[in-house]
Design a protein around this motif. Structure first.
Motif, PDB file in Angstrom:
ATOM      1  N   MET A  44       0.853  -1.197   0.000  1.00 24.14           N
ATOM      2  CA  MET A  44       0.000   0.000   0.000  1.00 24.14           C
ATOM      3  C   MET A  44       0.883   1.240   0.000  1.00 24.14           C
ATOM      4  SD  MET A  44      -2.951   0.912   2.740  1.00 24.14           S
ATOM      5  CE  MET A  44      -3.646  -0.720   2.458  1.00 24.14           C
ATOM      6  N   LYS A  45       0.921   1.970  -1.131  1.00 26.14           N
ATOM      7  CA  LYS A  45       1.850   3.081  -1.278  1.00 26.14           C
ATOM      8  C   LYS A  45       1.166   4.400  -0.944  1.00 26.14           C
ATOM      9  CE  LYS A  45       4.641   0.749  -4.786  1.00 26.14           C
ATOM     10  NZ  LYS A  45       5.178   0.812  -6.152  1.00 26.14           N
ATOM     11  N   LEU A  46       1.407   4.872   0.282  1.00 24.92           N
ATOM     12  CA  LEU A  46       0.840   6.161   0.708  1.00 24.92           C
ATOM     13  C   LEU A  46       1.929   7.195   0.960  1.00 24.92           C
ATOM     14  CD1 LEU A  46      -1.926   5.089   3.248  1.00 24.92           C
ATOM     15  CD2 LEU A  46      -2.229   5.834   0.909  1.00 24.92           C
ATOM     16  N   ARG A  47       3.170   6.806   0.800  1.00 24.52           N
ATOM     17  CA  ARG A  47       4.260   7.668   1.239  1.00 24.52           C
ATOM     18  C   ARG A  47       4.273   8.997   0.499  1.00 24.52           C
ATOM     19  NH1 ARG A  47       8.081   4.851   4.303  1.00 24.52           N
ATOM     20  NH2 ARG A  47       7.715   2.624   4.362  1.00 24.52           N
ATOM     21  N   SER A  48       3.893   9.012  -0.775  1.00 23.18           N
ATOM     22  CA  SER A  48       3.967  10.253  -1.539  1.00 23.18           C
ATOM     23  C   SER A  48       2.596  10.891  -1.751  1.00 23.18           C
ATOM     24  CB  SER A  48       4.617   9.973  -2.903  1.00 23.18           C
ATOM     25  OG  SER A  48       3.862   9.011  -3.617  1.00 23.18           O
ATOM     26  N   LYS A  49       1.558  10.333  -1.116  1.00 23.31           N
ATOM     27  CA  LYS A  49       0.221  10.871  -1.275  1.00 23.31           C
ATOM     28  C   LYS A  49      -0.221  11.634  -0.035  1.00 23.31           C
ATOM     29  CE  LYS A  49      -1.518   7.342  -4.480  1.00 23.31           C
ATOM     30  NZ  LYS A  49      -2.576   6.327  -4.705  1.00 23.31           N
ATOM     31  N   LYS A  50      -1.070  12.631  -0.263  1.00 25.01           N
ATOM     32  CA  LYS A  50      -1.631  13.358   0.864  1.00 25.01           C
ATOM     33  C   LYS A  50      -2.604  12.446   1.611  1.00 25.01           C
ATOM     34  CE  LYS A  50      -2.766  17.617   0.135  1.00 25.01           C
ATOM     35  NZ  LYS A  50      -3.531  18.843  -0.243  1.00 25.01           N
ATOM     36  N   VAL A  51      -2.528  12.494   2.925  1.00 24.47           N
ATOM     37  CA  VAL A  51      -3.346  11.627   3.773  1.00 24.47           C
ATOM     38  C   VAL A  51      -4.067  12.487   4.805  1.00 24.47           C
ATOM     39  CG1 VAL A  51      -3.299   9.749   5.477  1.00 24.47           C
ATOM     40  CG2 VAL A  51      -1.817   9.647   3.469  1.00 24.47           C
ATOM     41  N   LEU A  52      -5.289  12.106   5.120  1.00 21.75           N
ATOM     42  CA  LEU A  52      -6.039  12.721   6.208  1.00 21.75           C
ATOM     43  C   LEU A  52      -6.159  11.697   7.325  1.00 21.75           C
ATOM     44  CD1 LEU A  52      -7.755  15.151   7.218  1.00 21.75           C
ATOM     45  CD2 LEU A  52      -9.753  13.984   6.245  1.00 21.75           C
ATOM     46  N   SER A  53      -5.584  12.035   8.464  1.00 27.09           N
ATOM     47  CA  SER A  53      -5.653  11.157   9.627  1.00 27.09           C
ATOM     48  C   SER A  53      -6.774  11.630  10.539  1.00 27.09           C
ATOM     49  CB  SER A  53      -4.317  11.166  10.378  1.00 27.09           C
ATOM     50  OG  SER A  53      -4.405  10.410  11.563  1.00 27.09           O
ATOM     51  N   MET A  54      -7.580  10.673  11.026  1.00 30.17           N
ATOM     52  CA  MET A  54      -8.704  10.984  11.915  1.00 30.17           C
ATOM     53  C   MET A  54      -8.543  10.242  13.223  1.00 30.17           C
ATOM     54  SD  MET A  54     -11.968  10.739   9.324  1.00 30.17           S
ATOM     55  CE  MET A  54     -12.171  11.865   7.937  1.00 30.17           C
ATOM     56  N   ASP A  55      -8.382  10.987  14.302  1.00 28.44           N
ATOM     57  CA  ASP A  55      -8.232  10.414  15.643  1.00 28.44           C
ATOM     58  C   ASP A  55      -9.585  10.488  16.347  1.00 28.44           C
ATOM     59  OD1 ASP A  55      -7.343   9.568  18.123  1.00 28.44           O
ATOM     60  OD2 ASP A  55      -6.454  11.511  18.652  1.00 28.44           O
ATOM     61  N   PHE A  56     -10.255   9.334  16.476  1.00 28.94           N
ATOM     62  CA  PHE A  56     -11.612   9.280  17.026  1.00 28.94           C
ATOM     63  C   PHE A  56     -11.594   9.223  18.548  1.00 28.94           C
ATOM     64  CE2 PHE A  56     -12.258   7.944  12.707  1.00 28.94           C
ATOM     65  CZ  PHE A  56     -13.576   8.243  12.392  1.00 28.94           C
ATOM     66  N   ASP A  57     -12.448  10.063  19.162  1.00 33.45           N
ATOM     67  CA  ASP A  57     -12.656  10.041  20.606  1.00 33.45           C
ATOM     68  C   ASP A  57     -14.154  10.161  20.868  1.00 33.45           C
ATOM     69  OD1 ASP A  57     -12.159  10.061  23.365  1.00 33.45           O
ATOM     70  OD2 ASP A  57     -11.975  12.238  23.413  1.00 33.45           O
ATOM     71  N   THR A  58     -14.553   9.945  22.115  1.00 37.12           N
ATOM     72  CA  THR A  58     -15.974   9.949  22.469  1.00 37.12           C
ATOM     73  C   THR A  58     -16.691  11.231  22.069  1.00 37.12           C
ATOM     74  OG1 THR A  58     -15.637   8.422  24.308  1.00 37.12           O
ATOM     75  CG2 THR A  58     -17.592   9.796  24.403  1.00 37.12           C
ATOM     76  N   ARG A  59     -16.038  12.380  22.206  1.00 41.29           N
ATOM     77  CA  ARG A  59     -16.718  13.643  21.935  1.00 41.29           C
ATOM     78  C   ARG A  59     -16.031  14.497  20.865  1.00 41.29           C
ATOM     79  NH1 ARG A  59     -20.440  14.750  26.067  1.00 41.29           N
ATOM     80  NH2 ARG A  59     -20.992  16.601  24.875  1.00 41.29           N
ATOM     81  N   SER A  60     -15.075  13.914  20.144  1.00 48.28           N
ATOM     82  CA  SER A  60     -14.418  14.695  19.093  1.00 48.28           C
ATOM     83  C   SER A  60     -13.675  13.786  18.121  1.00 48.28           C
ATOM     84  CB  SER A  60     -13.424  15.698  19.707  1.00 48.28           C
ATOM     85  OG  SER A  60     -12.339  15.012  20.293  1.00 48.28           O
ATOM     86  N   ILE A  61     -13.391  14.346  16.941  1.00 49.15           N
ATOM     87  CA  ILE A  61     -12.475  13.722  15.991  1.00 49.15           C
ATOM     88  C   ILE A  61     -11.414  14.755  15.664  1.00 49.15           C
ATOM     89  CG2 ILE A  61     -12.195  12.605  13.754  1.00 49.15           C
ATOM     90  CD1 ILE A  61     -15.162  11.947  13.793  1.00 49.15           C
ATOM     91  N   LYS A  62     -10.161  14.422  15.993  1.00 48.13           N
ATOM     92  CA  LYS A  62      -9.047  15.310  15.668  1.00 48.13           C
ATOM     93  C   LYS A  62      -8.465  14.864  14.330  1.00 48.13           C
ATOM     94  CE  LYS A  62      -8.516  14.353  19.741  1.00 48.13           C
ATOM     95  NZ  LYS A  62      -9.404  13.760  20.780  1.00 48.13           N
ATOM     96  N   MET A  63      -8.266  15.794  13.416  1.00 47.75           N
ATOM     97  CA  MET A  63      -7.790  15.451  12.082  1.00 47.75           C
ATOM     98  C   MET A  63      -6.500  16.197  11.758  1.00 47.75           C
ATOM     99  SD  MET A  63     -11.380  15.643   9.959  1.00 47.75           S
ATOM    100  CE  MET A  63     -12.939  15.172  10.715  1.00 47.75           C
ATOM    101  N   ALA A  64      -5.624  15.510  11.034  1.00 46.45           N
ATOM    102  CA  ALA A  64      -4.396  16.125  10.530  1.00 46.45           C
ATOM    103  C   ALA A  64      -4.223  15.721   9.075  1.00 46.45           C
ATOM    104  CB  ALA A  64      -3.185  15.693  11.347  1.00 46.45           C
ATOM    105  N   GLU A  65      -3.965  16.715   8.242  1.00 47.81           N
ATOM    106  CA  GLU A  65      -3.807  16.482   6.805  1.00 47.81           C
ATOM    107  C   GLU A  65      -2.361  16.775   6.427  1.00 47.81           C
ATOM    108  OE1 GLU A  65      -6.594  17.616   3.036  1.00 47.81           O
ATOM    109  OE2 GLU A  65      -5.825  19.293   4.223  1.00 47.81           O
ATOM    110  N   GLY A  66      -1.731  15.840   5.738  1.00 47.69           N
ATOM    111  CA  GLY A  66      -0.341  16.080   5.374  1.00 47.69           C
ATOM    112  C   GLY A  66       0.254  14.967   4.537  1.00 47.69           C
ATOM    113  N   ILE A  67       1.550  15.092   4.303  1.00 43.19           N
ATOM    114  CA  ILE A  67       2.298  14.131   3.488  1.00 43.19           C
ATOM    115  C   ILE A  67       3.558  13.720   4.243  1.00 43.19           C
ATOM    116  CG2 ILE A  67       3.553  13.774   1.334  1.00 43.19           C
ATOM    117  CD1 ILE A  67       1.762  15.857   0.033  1.00 43.19           C
ATOM    118  N   PHE A  68       3.819  12.423   4.267  1.00 44.21           N
ATOM    119  CA  PHE A  68       5.081  11.913   4.801  1.00 44.21           C
ATOM    120  C   PHE A  68       5.841  11.285   3.638  1.00 44.21           C
ATOM    121  CE2 PHE A  68       7.719   8.640   6.953  1.00 44.21           C
ATOM    122  CZ  PHE A  68       8.400   9.483   7.809  1.00 44.21           C
ATOM    123  N   LYS A  69       6.991  11.862   3.309  1.00 42.68           N
ATOM    124  CA  LYS A  69       7.744  11.418   2.143  1.00 42.68           C
ATOM    125  C   LYS A  69       9.234  11.503   2.417  1.00 42.68           C
ATOM    126  CE  LYS A  69       8.171  12.297  -2.842  1.00 42.68           C
ATOM    127  NZ  LYS A  69       7.723  13.153  -3.967  1.00 42.68           N
TER     128      LYS A  69
END
Length: 351
Positions: A1-26
């Protein structure tokens, strides 16, 4: 699964919120383009499970559209008291044989029905024991129903869920990626207790040599403060939380002295119970091996913004305490909130 050069949206789920970070790791470099915080209403999501899929889908769809978020490669970060973890020791074997051992013998290590769980591992390296080569694995067993709920939700939103990560692994990657986190405080080669006080629970992760030693869910969180504030004061949840997480004590002037004292008492009650629980886990960890000792506490989440909170942890637990406000020297006051989401952008061993 090649995600290293693609933009990714990470979603950290919690009971009362979702924290998101958008970025690229390359090529070993992390570029964070944006972070987002989505508040959730009560009852929609709890302890890693989706209670109201239709409502959560509507809320997330509206939020993504409103913020013009178009990245569809998704890494979801989850945590639940139903996710089981273990350190296990097996003979040193190849990757294919590890899969076979976990498939057919996992019940020897964790009391589960393998048909009900997805079992993954982090390879923590080879060592010698009585002249024999051994392999240490950190095992994570996630209920299939929990995993399916999140993948179905994201697919229904026309997103592409790539990885379902685990909070302790996300903070492991975040801290392993960093040389310093606060005022150039060096964290490499230290045994770290990362403490993330969330709405319903507190996630404790002990890391040594960039490996997870202990992952625990303590059933204490921000909701315990809300529950202990006198209902006769008629304070809203927002008023209580704003008071707790003010950056300056003067910000609390909108409340009466009685109200502030009530909120302070509820916070003190939570911290007292939390300190006792943490101390119990720390004592257990220290008893396992002679050299097991916590060098540093790192606070995650909005709890890190409470007045004098680091000093209180230090005074009670007698361990140096820091918060996360820099990423390899880049200052950002919100890193403590988004550290799990950012950590899961970093490619490495994922659950």
């Amino acid at each position: 699964m090649k995600l290293r050069s693609k933009k990714v949206l990470s979603m950290d789920f919690d009971t009362r919120s979702i924290k998101m970070a958008e970025g690229i790791f390359k090529k070993g470099k992390l570029n964070i383009e944006a972070t987002f915080l989505l508040d959730l209403p009560e009852g929609v999501y709890e302890d890693g499970y989706i209670n109201d899929k239709n409502l959560l889908s509507e809320i997330m769809d509206s939020f993504l559209r409103l913020n013009n978020i178009k990245t569809d490669n998704i890494v979801a970060v989850v945590n639940s008291s139903d996710i089981l973890t273990r350190d296990i020791i097996i003979p040193s074997v190849g990757e294919d044989e590890i899969e076979g051992i976990l498939k057919y013998k996992i019940a020897d290590y964790i009391p589960i029905d393998p048909e009900d769980y997805i079992v993954q591992y982090i390879n923590e390296g080879v060592f010698m024991e009585n002249g024999n080569e051994k392999l240490k694995l950190f095992i994570v067993a996630m209920p299939k129903t929990l995993a399916k709920q999140h993948f179905d939700l994201l697919r229904d939103l026309d997103l592409k869920p790539r990885i379902l990560d685990f909070q302790s692994n996300a903070i492991r990657k975040f801290l392993s990626f960093n040389e310093t986190i606060e005022k150039n405080s060096i964290i490499k080669e230290k045994t770290i207790a990362s403490i993330n006080v969330e709405f319903a629970t507190t996630n404790l992760t002990i890391l040594k040599d960039e490996a997870i030693e202990i992952s625990r869910n303590i059933p204490l969180g921000i909701k315990n403060i809300l529950e202990n504030v006198d209902v006769n004061l008629n304070l809203t949840e927002r008023e209580i939380l704003d008071s707790i997480f003010s950056f300056k004590k003067s910000d609390k002037s909108s409340l009466t002295e009685e109200e502030n004292l009530e909120i302070t008492g509820a916070l003190n009650n939570l911290l007292s119970r939390l300190f006792d629980s943490l101390e119990m886990v720390f004592r257990y960890y220290s008893s396992q091996e002679q050299n097991n000792k916590i060098d540093l506490i790192i606070l995650q989440g909005s709890i890190a913004d409470v007045d004098d909170i680091k000093e209180r942890f230090e005074n009670y637990l007698n361990i140096k305490t820091l918060s996360i406000n820099s990423l390899n020297g880049l200052l950002d006051k919100n890193l403590d909130i988004y550290s799990n989401a950012i950590g899961s952008l970093i490619r490495g061993e994922s659950i």
